[in-house]
Design an enzyme around this catalytic site. Structure first.
Site, short mmCIF file in Angstrom:
data_model
loop_
_atom_site.label_atom_id
_atom_site.label_comp_id
_atom_site.label_asym_id
_atom_site.label_seq_id
_atom_site.Cartn_x
_atom_site.Cartn_y
_atom_site.Cartn_z
N GLU A 1 32.77 108.78 -20.87
CA GLU A 1 34.03 108.07 -20.59
C GLU A 1 35.21 108.90 -21.10
O GLU A 1 35.25 109.26 -22.27
CB GLU A 1 34.03 106.71 -21.30
CG GLU A 1 35.24 105.89 -20.95
CD GLU A 1 35.31 104.57 -21.72
OE1 GLU A 1 35.07 104.57 -22.93
OE2 GLU A 1 35.61 103.54 -21.09
N GLY B 1 35.96 97.39 -27.16
CA GLY B 1 36.34 98.74 -27.60
C GLY B 1 35.35 99.75 -27.07
O GLY B 1 34.59 99.48 -26.14
N GLY B 2 35.32 100.90 -27.72
CA GLY B 2 34.43 101.97 -27.29
C GLY B 2 32.98 101.67 -27.65
O GLY B 2 32.69 100.87 -28.55
N GLU C 1 32.21 94.08 -25.36
CA GLU C 1 32.78 94.56 -24.09
C GLU C 1 33.13 96.02 -24.32
O GLU C 1 34.10 96.32 -25.01
CB GLU C 1 34.03 93.75 -23.73
CG GLU C 1 33.77 92.29 -23.43
CD GLU C 1 33.08 92.08 -22.08
OE1 GLU C 1 32.91 93.06 -21.33
OE2 GLU C 1 32.72 90.93 -21.80
N LYS D 1 41.75 90.86 -35.20
CA LYS D 1 42.26 92.17 -35.61
C LYS D 1 42.59 92.99 -34.37
O LYS D 1 41.72 93.50 -33.68
CB LYS D 1 41.24 92.95 -36.46
CG LYS D 1 41.92 94.13 -37.16
CD LYS D 1 41.03 95.28 -37.48
CE LYS D 1 40.86 96.28 -36.37
NZ LYS D 1 42.09 96.98 -35.93
N CYS E 1 38.84 100.04 -19.11
CA CYS E 1 37.39 100.13 -19.20
C CYS E 1 36.76 100.22 -17.82
O CYS E 1 35.70 100.80 -17.65
CB CYS E 1 36.84 98.94 -19.96
SG CYS E 1 37.39 97.37 -19.27
#
Ligand code: NAD
Length: 501
Positions: A394, A237-238, A259, A184, A293
């Site tokens: 972040e 992702g976050g 990650e 996805k 990232c």
């Protein structure tokens, strides 16, 4: 892919399930926007739970099928190598699509597309080098050995910032290990994934081995992660989304690779080659518009060179050429999504309210070359203290916080004082400082006198809240395998059935 043009006149994409290009079962679609133009440019199927079911069933069926499970590891590896060749042929076209879809620089996406085949070659080559072990077992008349077996259906969930590269880091090892995939992509960057999907078909992957389901994480993420036939979730992702994925997977005892985000420190010592360090810090935060990232979003600068460093950094930052990301000459592109654009501008205001001093940029870019795009000026804050939100959270945009330090211990303490631990940079001429910091920094990657280097050969992943597991390098394939211990009794007699052997 049928129906190339929607009623709106925009290209209409379909998603890949069981070897067929299909619409969402419910017929819904959504628009993908071009961040430079600030307008929709493609229509994408909006998958629902029925589509998740179809895709996972297809992947599960393919996992068991002779067409895939019956392939030798060498034959599987060959498919991956063929794929690498096709990607190389399509690199320019795919890079251009990525830039239209996510607004990242064409120069950056081109470089990523040039690298991506390396991962497929590497893991293709590794597919038939995964060996079990023969254990010198302590029981007479017994042989014990291990087998490395694939897990089954792997769900890969990816973000928008480097769509094909980050998917490759999952798909290449997972397929080399013999798993099947439901991927996805981010709802903000699905087009390149769908174009990429065609290549798997072309080089001969059996139907259902790779399925691509497009849609919103909030609508189908949970269904994908918790599906009983999904064996593993590989997520980039976050950290907040990652936590949700982890919690959902935990309820079903599923392994995950996560990650996640970072707040990486670029630490500049007074003995560093200053001009080089300035360029390194700029490349860490502005080159990908901060949307990476591993953004070096905190520069820790030794107090004795602080003012000179800031002056040089601001001078270089000021020269950054903004504008159309499809032009080779552009250096800073737009923010990829509308919500992210708003978030970055919010953080700029937060930093100002917290008392940081803005010495460069500090708001929306209003330059003519930025058109209607979602641009934020390259922004630098000084007088940042380690506890400020701008030094802890972040931002995922072109916003740099500069924090002074006095000595090595203080630099390490500030660098490690966040919940994240993805990467760090050290700028020094001292080999002792380089070694010392490489040991003391709590980060999955430490760069010395360089920044943002990655390779298919080297493991990548986060400490602390930046993630779980590693991608790339030899060990990455283990994330997609499970070890089975096989015992064979060569004596052929069950001695005493009531006593464990
Ligand atoms: P995000 O977390 O919003 O979305 C990532 C993916 O998760 C998308 O495909 C999204 O649709 C999906 N998703 C959303 N909700 C979900 C749910 N409940 N269940 C399952 N999936 C769900 O992240 P983003 O904004 O697309 O990407 C930016 C973030 O990614 C940043 O935090 C960045 O640091 C991180 N990132 C990490 C790495 C790394 O390798 N460590 C690399 C790139 C980006």
């Amino acid at each position: 892919m049928a129906s190339p043009v929607a009623a709106s006149g925009r290209p209409q994409y379909r998603m890949l399930i069981d070897g067929a290009w299909v619409e969402a079962a419910g017929g819904a679609t959504f628009e993908s926007e071009n961040p430079y133009l600030g307008s929709a440019w493609a229509e994408i199927p909006r998958a629902g739970s029925e589509d998740v079911e179809r895709a996972v069933s297809a992947a599960h069926k393919a996992f068991k099928s002779p067409a895939w499970a019956g392939l030798t590891p060498s034959a599987r590896g060959l498919l991956l190598c063929r794929l690498a060749e096709r990607i190389a042929e399509e690199a320019e076209r795919l890079a251009e699509i990525e830039t239209r879809d996510n607004g990242k620089l064409i120069t950056e996406m081109r470089a990523q597309l040039r690298y991506i085949p390396q991962w497929f070659h590497y893991f293709g080559g590794l597919a038939d080098k995964v060996e079990g072990r023969v254990i010198p077992i302590d029981k007479p008349g017994m042989i014990n050995f291990t087998r490395e077996e694939p897990l089954g259906v792997v769900v890969a969930i990816t973000p928008w910032n480097s769509p094909l590269m980050l998917a490759t880091w999952k798909l290449a090892p997972a397929l080399a290990a013999g798993n099947t995939i439901v991927w996805k992509p981010s709802e903000y960057s699905s087009v390149s994934a769908l174009e990429f999907g065609k290549l798997f078909e072309e080089v001969g992957f059996p139907p259902g081995v790779v399925n691509i389901v497009t849609g919103f994480g909030s609508e189908i993420g949970e269904a994908l992660v918790t599906h009983p036939r999904v064996a593993k979730v590989a997520f980039t992702g976050g950290d907040v989304t990652g936590q949700r994925v982890y919690e959902s997977a935990a309820r079903h005892i599923k392994p995950v690779t996560l990650e996640l985000g970072g707040k990486s420190a670029n630490i500049v010592f007074s003995d560093a080659e200053l001009d080089n360090a300035v360029r390194g810090v700029v490349s860490g935060i502005f080159a990908a518009t901060g949307q990476t990232c591993i953004a070096g979003s905190r520069a820790l600068v030794q107090r004795s060179i602080h003012d000179e460093f800031v002056e040089k950094l601001v001078a270089l930052g000021r020269t950054a050429r903004m504008g159309d990301p499809l032009l080779d000459t552009t250096q800073v592109g737009p923010i990829t999504t509308r919500p992210q654009f708003a978030k970055v501008l919010d953080y700029v205001e937060v930093a100002k309210t917290e008392g940081a001093t803005c010495v460069l940029g500090g708001g929306k870019a209003e330059r003519p070359e930025c058109g209607n795009g979602w641009f934020v000026e390259p922004t630098v804050f000084t007088n940042v203290t380690p506890s400020m939100r701008i030094a802890q959270e972040e931002v995922f945009g072109p916003v740099l916080s500069i924090i002074p330090f006095d000595d090595e211990d203080e630099a390490v303490a500030i660098a490690n004082n966040t919940q994240y631990g993805l990467a760090a940079g050290v700028w020094t001429q001292s080999i002792r400082t380089a070694f010392e910091l490489s040991e003391k920094l709590e980060a999955g990657t430490v760069w010395v006198n360089t920044y943002r280097a990655t390779s298919y050969l080297s493991p990548f992943g986060g400490y602390k809240r930046s993630g779980i597991g590693r991608e790339s390098g030899l060990t990455a394939i283990r994330e997609y395998l499970q070890e089975k211990s096989v015992w064979i009794d060569t004596i052929g007699q069950v001695a005493n059935p009531f006593v464990q052997r």
